[in-house]
Design an enzyme around this catalytic site. Structure first.
Site, PDB file in Angstrom:
ATOM      1  N   ARG A   1      42.484  47.930  40.850  1.00 52.49           N
ATOM      2  CA  ARG A   1      43.676  47.374  39.871  1.00 52.49           C
ATOM      3  C   ARG A   1      44.715  48.572  39.193  1.00 52.49           C
ATOM      4  O   ARG A   1      45.094  47.921  38.147  1.00 52.49           O
ATOM      5  CB  ARG A   1      42.744  47.947  38.167  1.00 52.49           C
ATOM      6  CG  ARG A   1      40.675  47.271  38.490  1.00 52.49           C
ATOM      7  CD  ARG A   1      41.622  45.689  38.690  1.00 52.49           C
ATOM      8  NE  ARG A   1      40.591  45.156  37.574  1.00 52.49           N
ATOM      9  CZ  ARG A   1      39.520  44.250  37.219  1.00 52.49           C
ATOM     10  NH1 ARG A   1      39.309  44.077  38.784  1.00 52.49           N
ATOM     11  NH2 ARG A   1      39.926  43.285  36.213  1.00 52.49           N
TER      12      ARG A   1
ATOM     13  N   ARG B 102      41.877  40.589  28.840  1.00 45.58           N
ATOM     14  CA  ARG B 102      41.949  41.056  30.117  1.00 45.58           C
ATOM     15  C   ARG B 102      43.363  40.690  31.145  1.00 45.58           C
ATOM     16  O   ARG B 102      43.715  41.468  32.280  1.00 45.58           O
ATOM     17  CB  ARG B 102      40.797  40.482  30.755  1.00 45.58           C
ATOM     18  CG  ARG B 102      39.231  41.010  30.138  1.00 45.58           C
ATOM     19  CD  ARG B 102      38.251  39.785  30.354  1.00 45.58           C
ATOM     20  NE  ARG B 102      37.861  40.352  31.784  1.00 45.58           N
ATOM     21  CZ  ARG B 102      37.819  38.455  32.258  1.00 45.58           C
ATOM     22  NH1 ARG B 102      37.102  37.661  32.057  1.00 45.58           N
ATOM     23  NH2 ARG B 102      37.689  38.400  33.672  1.00 45.58           N
TER      24      ARG B 102
ATOM     25  N   LYS C 127      39.239  35.259  43.260  1.00 47.35           N
ATOM     26  CA  LYS C 127      39.635  35.821  43.876  1.00 47.35           C
ATOM     27  C   LYS C 127      37.567  35.741  43.900  1.00 47.35           C
ATOM     28  O   LYS C 127      37.618  35.403  45.893  1.00 47.35           O
ATOM     29  CB  LYS C 127      39.616  37.519  43.632  1.00 47.35           C
ATOM     30  CG  LYS C 127      41.096  37.275  42.902  1.00 47.35           C
ATOM     31  CD  LYS C 127      41.388  38.530  42.784  1.00 47.35           C
ATOM     32  CE  LYS C 127      41.060  39.350  40.645  1.00 47.35           C
ATOM     33  NZ  LYS C 127      40.429  38.168  40.216  1.00 47.35           N
TER      34      LYS C 127
ATOM     35  N   ARG D 239      34.131  28.762  32.714  1.00 45.76           N
ATOM     36  CA  ARG D 239      33.279  29.283  34.334  1.00 45.76           C
ATOM     37  C   ARG D 239      31.625  30.061  33.441  1.00 45.76           C
ATOM     38  O   ARG D 239      31.599  30.147  32.339  1.00 45.76           O
ATOM     39  CB  ARG D 239      34.063  30.337  34.391  1.00 45.76           C
ATOM     40  CG  ARG D 239      33.315  31.172  35.650  1.00 45.76           C
ATOM     41  CD  ARG D 239      33.127  32.391  36.177  1.00 45.76           C
ATOM     42  NE  ARG D 239      34.432  33.472  35.657  1.00 45.76           N
ATOM     43  CZ  ARG D 239      34.479  34.061  35.428  1.00 45.76           C
ATOM     44  NH1 ARG D 239      34.728  34.252  37.306  1.00 45.76           N
ATOM     45  NH2 ARG D 239      35.223  35.613  34.444  1.00 45.76           N
TER      46      ARG D 239
ATOM     47  N   ARG E  34      29.597  34.402  31.269  1.00 49.69           N
ATOM     48  CA  ARG E  34      29.853  36.164  30.762  1.00 49.69           C
ATOM     49  C   ARG E  34      30.646  36.310  30.114  1.00 49.69           C
ATOM     50  O   ARG E  34      31.313  36.183  29.039  1.00 49.69           O
ATOM     51  CB  ARG E  34      30.575  36.589  32.155  1.00 49.69           C
ATOM     52  CG  ARG E  34      30.593  36.752  33.738  1.00 49.69           C
ATOM     53  CD  ARG E  34      31.191  37.222  34.814  1.00 49.69           C
ATOM     54  NE  ARG E  34      32.677  38.054  34.155  1.00 49.69           N
ATOM     55  CZ  ARG E  34      33.864  37.996  35.151  1.00 49.69           C
ATOM     56  NH1 ARG E  34      33.560  37.369  36.646  1.00 49.69           N
ATOM     57  NH2 ARG E  34      34.404  38.853  35.071  1.00 49.69           N
TER      58      ARG E  34
HETATM   59  P1  AP5 Z   1      36.663  33.243  40.559  1.00 47.26           P
HETATM   60  O1  AP5 Z   1      36.576  33.072  41.628  1.00 47.26           O
HETATM   61  O2  AP5 Z   1      35.519  33.369  39.423  1.00 47.26           O
HETATM   62  O3  AP5 Z   1      38.155  34.026  39.696  1.00 47.26           O
HETATM   63  P2  AP5 Z   1      38.128  35.913  39.632  1.00 47.26           P
HETATM   64  O4  AP5 Z   1      39.512  36.166  40.243  1.00 47.26           O
HETATM   65  O5  AP5 Z   1      37.320  36.197  40.857  1.00 47.26           O
HETATM   66  O6  AP5 Z   1      38.153  36.051  38.043  1.00 47.26           O
HETATM   67  P3  AP5 Z   1      37.192  37.302  37.985  1.00 47.26           P
HETATM   68  O7  AP5 Z   1      37.413  37.180  35.846  1.00 47.26           O
HETATM   69  O8  AP5 Z   1      35.808  37.460  37.894  1.00 47.26           O
HETATM   70  O9  AP5 Z   1      38.428  38.608  37.572  1.00 47.26           O
HETATM   71  P4  AP5 Z   1      38.244  40.040  37.225  1.00 47.26           P
HETATM   72  O10 AP5 Z   1      38.828  40.617  38.102  1.00 47.26           O
HETATM   73  O11 AP5 Z   1      38.951  39.850  35.587  1.00 47.26           O
HETATM   74  O12 AP5 Z   1      36.627  40.671  36.929  1.00 47.26           O
HETATM   75  P5  AP5 Z   1      35.744  41.078  37.769  1.00 47.26           P
HETATM   76  O13 AP5 Z   1      34.624  40.777  37.201  1.00 47.26           O
HETATM   77  O14 AP5 Z   1      36.507  41.766  38.683  1.00 47.26           O
HETATM   78  O15 AP5 Z   1      37.503  31.979  39.791  1.00 47.26           O
HETATM   79  C1  AP5 Z   1      37.357  31.329  38.110  1.00 47.26           C
HETATM   80  C2  AP5 Z   1      36.649  30.292  37.647  1.00 47.26           C
HETATM   81  O16 AP5 Z   1      37.998  29.294  37.917  1.00 47.26           O
HETATM   82  C3  AP5 Z   1      35.813  29.856  37.907  1.00 47.26           C
HETATM   83  O17 AP5 Z   1      34.928  28.626  37.345  1.00 47.26           O
HETATM   84  C4  AP5 Z   1      35.786  28.806  39.348  1.00 47.26           C
HETATM   85  O18 AP5 Z   1      34.933  27.756  39.805  1.00 47.26           O
HETATM   86  C5  AP5 Z   1      37.409  28.007  39.215  1.00 47.26           C
HETATM   87  N1  AP5 Z   1      38.098  28.410  39.968  1.00 47.26           N
HETATM   88  C6  AP5 Z   1      38.005  28.387  41.624  1.00 47.26           C
HETATM   89  N2  AP5 Z   1      39.281  28.775  42.134  1.00 47.26           N
HETATM   90  C7  AP5 Z   1      39.424  27.443  41.396  1.00 47.26           C
HETATM   91  C8  AP5 Z   1      40.507  26.396  42.274  1.00 47.26           C
HETATM   92  N3  AP5 Z   1      41.956  26.493  43.194  1.00 47.26           N
HETATM   93  N4  AP5 Z   1      40.909  25.503  41.373  1.00 47.26           N
HETATM   94  C9  AP5 Z   1      40.059  24.993  39.584  1.00 47.26           C
HETATM   95  N5  AP5 Z   1      39.246  25.870  39.511  1.00 47.26           N
HETATM   96  C10 AP5 Z   1      39.604  27.249  40.350  1.00 47.26           C
HETATM   97  O19 AP5 Z   1      36.423  42.547  36.405  1.00 47.26           O
HETATM   98  C11 AP5 Z   1      35.585  42.646  34.969  1.00 47.26           C
HETATM   99  C12 AP5 Z   1      35.748  43.877  34.203  1.00 47.26           C
HETATM  100  O20 AP5 Z   1      34.920  44.948  34.977  1.00 47.26           O
HETATM  101  C13 AP5 Z   1      36.953  43.930  33.702  1.00 47.26           C
HETATM  102  O21 AP5 Z   1      37.911  43.771  32.587  1.00 47.26           O
HETATM  103  C14 AP5 Z   1      37.095  45.723  34.020  1.00 47.26           C
HETATM  104  O22 AP5 Z   1      36.100  45.222  32.472  1.00 47.26           O
HETATM  105  C15 AP5 Z   1      35.971  46.740  34.844  1.00 47.26           C
HETATM  106  N6  AP5 Z   1      35.922  46.947  36.401  1.00 47.26           N
HETATM  107  C16 AP5 Z   1      36.118  46.207  37.453  1.00 47.26           C
HETATM  108  N7  AP5 Z   1      37.181  46.296  38.811  1.00 47.26           N
HETATM  109  C17 AP5 Z   1      37.497  47.391  38.216  1.00 47.26           C
HETATM  110  C18 AP5 Z   1      38.353  48.383  38.607  1.00 47.26           C
HETATM  111  N8  AP5 Z   1      38.249  48.571  39.799  1.00 47.26           N
HETATM  112  N9  AP5 Z   1      39.063  49.228  37.404  1.00 47.26           N
HETATM  113  C19 AP5 Z   1      37.806  49.719  36.106  1.00 47.26           C
HETATM  114  N10 AP5 Z   1      37.558  48.533  35.671  1.00 47.26           N
HETATM  115  C20 AP5 Z   1      36.875  47.168  36.123  1.00 47.26           C
END
Ligand code: AP5
Length: 209
Positions: free
Chosen positions: A87, A167, A14, A123, A156
């Site tokens: 979420r 997660r 994403k 990552r 991270r």
């Molecule tokens: P990347 O693009 O970074 O993936 P992502 O889907 O953005 O993953 P996140 O881990 O950021 O998602 P998340 O939703 O768990 O984290 P968030 O920060 O929102 O890609 C991942 C890797 O793959 C990278 O190395 C990239 O280079 C590689 N890649 C990408 N595309 C590729 C492809 N096509 N082919 C090969 N490689 C590829 O949340 C973190 C924490 O914050 C949560 O656990 C929670 O505690 C809190 N939080 C956040 N939002 C909320 C909410 N709304 N409510 C409550 N708690 C929340």
């Protein structure tokens, strides 16, 4: 399209695709994960409250996240990509009330769990989370350094394997009602996220045009 929601498990791509949409289509990216990590880095009252929860891979409380989200939105002047919000079903309803209706489209990034663990443990990101790399699939030109900003790359805290697995479990337990809601309103499209970054992007663009 005005406001897009990107849904998908941790590591499904994403953030990577959001950066491309910002660069090529003029969207504004809002990631609740990045906003929360910025609060932790500042050691704000909110950051101190949420640090432990995030490091364990659980969700931060809906109330705290929505306040942060609202404080960073300028709906009259931007078309947003919502990344990491909603979420759960409560957050999806809250987003509808903030937007005064449904988002234009919700895109669900689909990918196998095994691939997700590998992607996340490899990552590396800049501290603000804006530049995303992967040691295997998308390495920086110089090891440990961002190609764009020259900043050091970090892992991270929640990308350690045991936290990644929690997660994913949280994601699997909370996302289905959100998908059902958007699907019932004809707002959901599914995207095969297990393809090259460029192919995922071209599929994404074809769905939002
Ligand atoms: P990347 O693009 O970074 O993936 P992502 O889907 O953005 O993953 P996140 O881990 O950021 O998602 P998340 O939703 O768990 O984290 P968030 O920060 O929102 O890609 C991942 C890797 O793959 C990278 O190395 C990239 O280079 C590689 N890649 C990408 N595309 C590729 C492809 N096509 N082919 C090969 N490689 C590829 O949340 C973190 C924490 O914050 C949560 O656990 C929670 O505690 C809190 N939080 C956040 N939002 C909320 C909410 N709304 N409510 C409550 N708690 C929340």
């Amino acid at each position: 399209m005005k406001n897009l929601v990107l849904l998908g498990a941790p590591g499904s791509g994403k953030g990577t695709q959001s950066a491309k949409l910002v660069a090529e289509k003029g969207y504004t990216h809002i990631s609740t994960g990045n906003l929360l990590r910025a609060e932790i880095a500042k050691e704000s009252e909110l950051g101190i409250k949420v640090k432990e929860v995030m490091e364990s891979g659980q969700l931060v409380s809906d109330d705290l996240v929505v306040e942060l989200l609202k404080a960073n939105l300028d709906l009259d002047n931007s078309a947003y990509i919502f990344d990491g919000y909603p979420r759960n079903i409560e957050q999806a309803k809250t987003l509808n009330s903030i937007l005064e209706g449904y988002p234009s489209l919700a895109v669900y990034f689909e990918l196998d769990t095994d691939k997700l663990v590998e992607r996340l443990t490899n990552r590396r990101v800049t501290k603000d989370g804006k530049h995303i790399y992967n040691l295997v699939t998308n390495p920086p030109k110089v090891s440990g350094v961002c190609d764009v900003s020259g900043e050091p790359l970090v892992q991270r805290d929640d990308d350690k394997e045991e936290v990644v697995r929690s997660r994913m479990e949280v994601f699997e337990n909370t996302i289905n009602p959100v998908l059902d809601l958007y699907e019932s309103k004809g707002k959901l499209v599914r995207l095969q996220a297990d393809q090259s970054m460029d192919k995922v992007f071209s599929d994404l663009v074809s769905k939002i045009n």
